[in-house]
Design an enzyme around this catalytic site. Structure first.
Site, PDB file in Angstrom:
ATOM      1  N   PHE A 118       0.835  -1.207   0.000  1.00  0.00           N
ATOM      2  CA  PHE A 118       0.000   0.000   0.000  1.00  0.00           C
ATOM      3  C   PHE A 118       0.871   1.259   0.000  1.00  0.00           C
ATOM      4  O   PHE A 118       1.733   1.418   0.867  1.00  0.00           O
ATOM      5  CB  PHE A 118      -0.900  -0.036   1.240  1.00  0.00           C
ATOM      6  CG  PHE A 118      -1.850   1.116   1.372  1.00  0.00           C
ATOM      7  CD1 PHE A 118      -2.967   1.203   0.569  1.00  0.00           C
ATOM      8  CD2 PHE A 118      -1.637   2.096   2.325  1.00  0.00           C
ATOM      9  CE1 PHE A 118      -3.865   2.259   0.706  1.00  0.00           C
ATOM     10  CE2 PHE A 118      -2.518   3.145   2.478  1.00  0.00           C
ATOM     11  CZ  PHE A 118      -3.634   3.233   1.662  1.00  0.00           C
TER      12      PHE A 118
ATOM     13  N   SER B 295       2.548  -6.894   2.559  1.00  0.00           N
ATOM     14  CA  SER B 295       1.574  -5.950   3.107  1.00  0.00           C
ATOM     15  C   SER B 295       0.252  -6.011   2.323  1.00  0.00           C
ATOM     16  O   SER B 295      -0.388  -7.055   2.296  1.00  0.00           O
ATOM     17  CB  SER B 295       2.185  -4.541   3.101  1.00  0.00           C
ATOM     18  OG  SER B 295       1.431  -3.653   3.870  1.00  0.00           O
TER      19      SER B 295
ATOM     20  N   ASP C  90       7.287  -4.579  13.732  1.00  0.00           N
ATOM     21  CA  ASP C  90       6.683  -3.985  12.542  1.00  0.00           C
ATOM     22  C   ASP C  90       5.898  -2.763  12.996  1.00  0.00           C
ATOM     23  O   ASP C  90       5.011  -2.861  13.831  1.00  0.00           O
ATOM     24  CB  ASP C  90       5.755  -5.011  11.875  1.00  0.00           C
ATOM     25  CG  ASP C  90       5.186  -4.556  10.542  1.00  0.00           C
ATOM     26  OD1 ASP C  90       4.945  -3.346  10.370  1.00  0.00           O
ATOM     27  OD2 ASP C  90       4.949  -5.421   9.671  1.00  0.00           O
TER      28      ASP C  90
ATOM     29  N   HIS D  63       8.765  -3.566   8.699  1.00  0.00           N
ATOM     30  CA  HIS D  63       7.643  -3.916   7.824  1.00  0.00           C
ATOM     31  C   HIS D  63       8.064  -4.271   6.396  1.00  0.00           C
ATOM     32  O   HIS D  63       7.639  -5.291   5.844  1.00  0.00           O
ATOM     33  CB  HIS D  63       6.627  -2.765   7.794  1.00  0.00           C
ATOM     34  CG  HIS D  63       5.424  -3.073   6.967  1.00  0.00           C
ATOM     35  ND1 HIS D  63       4.547  -4.089   7.298  1.00  0.00           N
ATOM     36  CD2 HIS D  63       4.959  -2.530   5.807  1.00  0.00           C
ATOM     37  CE1 HIS D  63       3.582  -4.150   6.389  1.00  0.00           C
ATOM     38  NE2 HIS D  63       3.812  -3.216   5.472  1.00  0.00           N
TER      39      HIS D  63
END
Length: 248
Positions: free
Chosen positions: A27, A95, A190, A220
């Site tokens: 994202f 993600s 994360d 992350h």
């Protein structure tokens, strides 16, 4: 008319053998975060599709005009391209790319799925989606390794966060439809997606064969972080194991 694509954010497609791998970025991120994996898979001879999700890799204002359905369409278009050329299809996603990978696994014929810090239940992002502002701060480039940066937006469209919220909810409800072999990579620290998401995916997927790999030295965006080589190595082992298992 769509905005020009950032240098380094271009889609990557490479024809190889009859095993295809779809590689999906996160994202507000770009294909840059996944190119090390895509390049490694292509080097092994696999057919690789690493699409640029619609609205990504251009401008936050462009992303603001796109929908979760269009992100799904980007993933499905890559699937159609690979499926047309290959007998077997694997999906790898980071993600949001992990979220979309799970969506494909629940709705398409997939031979195996590898997800890295997948997003299915992120209260902080859901809270940000309630903001009355048009844009909030960037959530990108959460990387432990010094000197490495993710090519990402400097701000996040709130409208896009609302679409992400709805997509996470949809995929969360479909986790029981995920039956393909599964490997979940989870960073122990994360700052974007709580590590519990990986455990949730592992627990709720109905895959008979599944494994959970803890990443101890990455944040992350683990595909650009200290555990990059581990992710590539374990993913290649995962493909090889399930290709051979199906042959036998």
């Amino acid at each position: 008319m769509r905005e020009p694509v950032m240098k380094g954010a271009e889609a990557f497609y490479k024809e190889g053998n009859e095993v295809g791998v779809i590689v999906l970025h996160g994202f507000t991120g770009t294909t840059q975060s996944m190119r090390p994996l895509a390049d490694a898979f292509a080097k092994e001879g696999y057919t690789v599709a690493c699409p640029k999700l619609i609205g990504h890799g251009t401008t936050p204002e462009d992303m603001e005009q796109t929908t979760a359905e269009e992100w799904i369409q980007s993933a499905e278009n890559a699937y159609a391209w690979v499926k047309n050329k290959c007998e077997r299809v694997f999906v790898v996603g980071l993600s949001l790319g992990g979220t979309l990978s799970l969506y494909l696994a629940a709705n398409k014929e997939i031979d195996g799925i590898a997800v890295i810090n997948p997003a299915v239940d992120v209260p902080e992002l859901v809270a940000m989606a309630k903001s009355e502002l048009r844009f909030v701060d960037s959530i990108g480039s959460d990387i432990k390794k010094e000197g490495v940066n993710e090519l990402t937006y400097h701000k996040t469209p709130v409208r896009s966060l609302k679409h992400l919220r709805n997509l996470m909810s949809k995929v969360h409800e479909q986790l029981s439809e995920v039956r393909a072999p599964l490997i979940v990579f989870v960073s122990e620290e994360d700052h974007v997606v709580p590590p519990e998401n990986g455990q949730m995916v592992f627990d709720m997927a109905f895959s008979e064969e599944k494994e959970l790999v803890h990443l101890e030295n990455s944040y992350h965006v683990a595909t650009l972080d200290n555990d990059q080589d581990l992710i590539i190595e374990r993913s290649l082992e995962f493909f090889d194991r399930h290709i051979n298992a199906k042959v036998e």
